[in-house]
Design a protein around this motif. Structure first.
Motif, short mmCIF file in Angstrom:
data_model
loop_
_atom_site.label_atom_id
_atom_site.label_comp_id
_atom_site.label_asym_id
_atom_site.label_seq_id
_atom_site.Cartn_x
_atom_site.Cartn_y
_atom_site.Cartn_z
N THR A 197 0.81 -1.22 0.00
CA THR A 197 0.00 0.00 0.00
C THR A 197 0.84 1.27 0.00
O THR A 197 0.32 2.36 -0.25
CB THR A 197 -0.94 0.04 1.22
N THR A 198 2.15 1.13 0.25
CA THR A 198 3.03 2.31 0.22
C THR A 198 3.65 2.53 -1.15
O THR A 198 4.35 3.53 -1.35
CB THR A 198 4.17 2.17 1.25
N LEU B 160 -0.39 3.74 -3.36
CA LEU B 160 -1.47 2.80 -3.68
C LEU B 160 -2.64 3.01 -2.71
O LEU B 160 -3.81 2.97 -3.12
CB LEU B 160 -0.97 1.36 -3.59
N ALA B 161 -2.33 3.26 -1.44
CA ALA B 161 -3.40 3.48 -0.46
C ALA B 161 -4.25 4.69 -0.84
O ALA B 161 -5.48 4.66 -0.70
CB ALA B 161 -2.78 3.68 0.93
N GLU B 162 -3.62 5.76 -1.33
CA GLU B 162 -4.35 6.96 -1.72
C GLU B 162 -5.22 6.70 -2.95
O GLU B 162 -6.36 7.17 -3.03
CB GLU B 162 -3.37 8.10 -1.99
N VAL B 163 -4.69 5.96 -3.91
CA VAL B 163 -5.47 5.62 -5.11
C VAL B 163 -6.68 4.78 -4.72
O VAL B 163 -7.81 5.05 -5.15
CB VAL B 163 -4.60 4.88 -6.14
N MET B 164 -6.46 3.78 -3.89
CA MET B 164 -7.56 2.89 -3.49
C MET B 164 -8.62 3.65 -2.70
O MET B 164 -9.82 3.35 -2.80
CB MET B 164 -7.03 1.71 -2.69
N GLN B 165 -8.20 4.63 -1.91
CA GLN B 165 -9.17 5.45 -1.17
C GLN B 165 -10.12 6.16 -2.12
O GLN B 165 -11.32 6.25 -1.86
CB GLN B 165 -8.42 6.46 -0.30
N GLU B 166 -9.57 6.65 -3.25
CA GLU B 166 -10.41 7.30 -4.25
C GLU B 166 -11.32 6.30 -4.94
O GLU B 166 -12.51 6.56 -5.18
CB GLU B 166 -9.53 8.01 -5.29
N LEU B 167 -10.79 5.14 -5.27
CA LEU B 167 -11.56 4.14 -6.01
C LEU B 167 -12.72 3.57 -5.19
O LEU B 167 -13.78 3.26 -5.73
CB LEU B 167 -10.64 3.02 -6.49
N ARG B 168 -12.53 3.46 -3.90
CA ARG B 168 -13.59 2.90 -3.05
C ARG B 168 -14.84 3.77 -3.02
O ARG B 168 -15.93 3.29 -2.70
CB ARG B 168 -13.07 2.69 -1.62
N LYS B 169 -14.69 5.04 -3.36
CA LYS B 169 -15.85 5.94 -3.40
C LYS B 169 -16.89 5.47 -4.41
O LYS B 169 -18.08 5.79 -4.29
CB LYS B 169 -15.40 7.36 -3.74
N LEU C 118 -3.84 -3.09 -10.00
CA LEU C 118 -4.65 -4.18 -10.52
C LEU C 118 -4.87 -5.27 -9.48
O LEU C 118 -5.99 -5.78 -9.31
CB LEU C 118 -3.99 -4.77 -11.77
N MET C 119 -3.80 -5.65 -8.78
CA MET C 119 -3.93 -6.68 -7.75
C MET C 119 -4.84 -6.22 -6.62
O MET C 119 -5.65 -7.00 -6.10
CB MET C 119 -2.56 -7.08 -7.21
N ALA C 120 -4.69 -4.95 -6.22
CA ALA C 120 -5.53 -4.43 -5.13
C ALA C 120 -6.99 -4.39 -5.55
O ALA C 120 -7.90 -4.65 -4.73
CB ALA C 120 -5.04 -3.04 -4.73
#
Length: 306
Positions: A6-7, A113-122, A152-154
Motif C-alpha cells: 500500500t506504500t 497505492l493506499a491513496e489511489v484505493m481510497q479514491e476508487l472505493r468511493k 490491478l492486484m488491489a
C-alpha cells in the motif's frame, strides 16, 4: 505470490469517475503519467512526460504577479512569450500554491497505492451494481508497470473488474508480469506499416505487434482499439492490415474504431506547445462506415467509438 504494497507510489495525472467506456459497466479511470510514444493526435499531451508538468491558462490570469517572486528559477515574467519560460521551469509547483485563480496548475502528482484505493472505493457501489470496475490508462500505464500491477492486484482483492488501455510499447517481461491481472485488455494499434507508425508516433512498432500477440493470450477479454486519424490510417489499406492482424491475436473478436477528435487541442496551449495536428478536422462517425465494413469483412465485430 505477489504482495500488495500500500506504500507503493506512482505518478497519476487524473482520476476520472463515472465512465461508461473503457471496459464494462460504470468505471473509474486512473490515468498514469508517462508514454514512450509521441502520437501526433494525442489528446492527453500532459500524459507524455513521466514527471509533473505546468499548465498556464492565460484567460484565467489576472496579472496579480503573486507567482513571480516565489519561482525559484525566475521562469515567470510578463515579458516571456506565454508568460512561462519553459526552458527554465523545473515544474516544482510553487507558483500554483499562490495563484488565486488557478491560471497556473500542476498536472500530475505522486500518489501511494493506499491513496489511489481510497479514491476508487468511493465508487465501489457502482462497480457492484453495474459489473464495472477500474481501468488504467495514460499515457502508457506500463511505463509504471510495478505501480500498475499493484493497482490491478488491489482491485482484484476487492473483487472489482480490471481493464487497461495500452499501446504494448514495453518489454515482453512486463507484458507477461502485468497483463494476467487485466480482465479486459484494450489494445491500441495505430498502424501495421512500420513507416507509417514511425512517422506518426516516433517509435517502431515491431515490439508493439509482438507484445500485442502475447498480451491477447494472457487476458480473457482482449479488444483491439484503433484511433482513426486523417492522413495516417483513415484508409482501407491500413485498416484492412490492422483487421488482418487482429484475426491473428488470440481471443480477439472485436475491433473499436475511434474517430479522430481535437478535444485535447487546448491542452497543448496550456503546456506552451502547438498541436501537431494543426487545423485537422474531427472525423464524423458516419464517415468511417466504409472502414467498419473492411473490419467486418475480416470476420470481426466492429464498433465505432467505445
Amino acid at each position: 505470490m505477489s504482495v500488495i504494497d500500500t506504500t507503493a507510489e506512482g505518478t497519476v495525472f487524473d482520476i476520472q469517475r463515472y465512465s461508461i467506456h473503457d471496459g464494462p459497466g460504470v468505471r473509474t479511470i486512473v490515468f498514469l503519467k508517462g508514454c514512450p510514444l509521441r502520437c501526433r493526435w494525442c489528446s492527453n499531451p500532459e500524459s507524455q512526460a513521466p514527471e509533473p508538468e505546468l499548465f498556464f491558462r492565460a484567460s484565467a490570469c489576472i496579472g496579480c504577479g503573486q507567482c513571480v517572486p516565489v519561482c525559484p528559477v525566475q521562469a515567470l515574467s510578463k515579458a516571456n512569450p506565454g508568460f512561462v519560460d519553459r526552458s527554465k521551469c523545473i515544474k516544482c509547483g510553487e507558483c500554483t500554491k499562490v495563484c488565486p485563480t488557478e491560471a497556473l496548475k500542476r498536472t500530475g502528482r505522486r500518489m501511494t497505492l493506499a491513496e489511489v484505493m481510497q479514491e476508487l472505493r468511493k465508487d465501489a457501489i457502482h462497480y457492484r451494481r453495474s459489473g464495472g470496475g477500474v481501468t488504467l490508462s495514460g499515457g502508457e500505464p506500463l511505463m509504471q508497470s510495478a505501480f500498475a500491477k499493484q493497482i490491478l492486484m488491489a482491485c482484484h482483492e476487492q473483487g472489482w473488474n480490471t481493464a487497461m488501455e495500452t499501446t504494448g510499447c514495453t518489454t515482453r517481461e512486463v507484458i507477461r508480469d502485468v497483463i494476467p491481472h487485466v480482465d479486459n485488455l484494450l489494445m491500441d494499434i495505430k498502424a501495421i506499416d512500420p513507416a507509417v507508425h514511425q512517422a506518426n508516433t516516433g517509435v517502431d512498432n515491431r515490439i508493439i505487434l509482438e507484445n500485442a500477440l502475447i498480451a491477447a493470450s494472457l487476458s480473457p477479454n482482449p479488444v483491439v482499439r484503433v484511433p482513426v486519424v486523417p492522413g495516417v490510417n483513415d484508409n482501407e489499406r491500413e485498416i484492412g492490415a490492422i483487421a488482418h492482424f487482429a484475426t491473428l491475436m488470440p481471443k480477439v473478436s472485436t475491433v473499436h474504431l475511434l474517430p479522430y477528435h481535437s478535444f485535447g487541442e487546448n491542452k497543448y496551449t496550456l503546456l506552451g506547445r502547438q498541436s501537431p495536428m494543426g487545423a485537422t478536422k474531427d472525423l464524423r462517425p458516419e464517415s468511417i462506415l466504409p472502414l467498419k465494413a473492411v473490419v467486418e469483412s475480416a470476420g470481426l465485430n466492429c464498433v465505432i467509438g467505445g
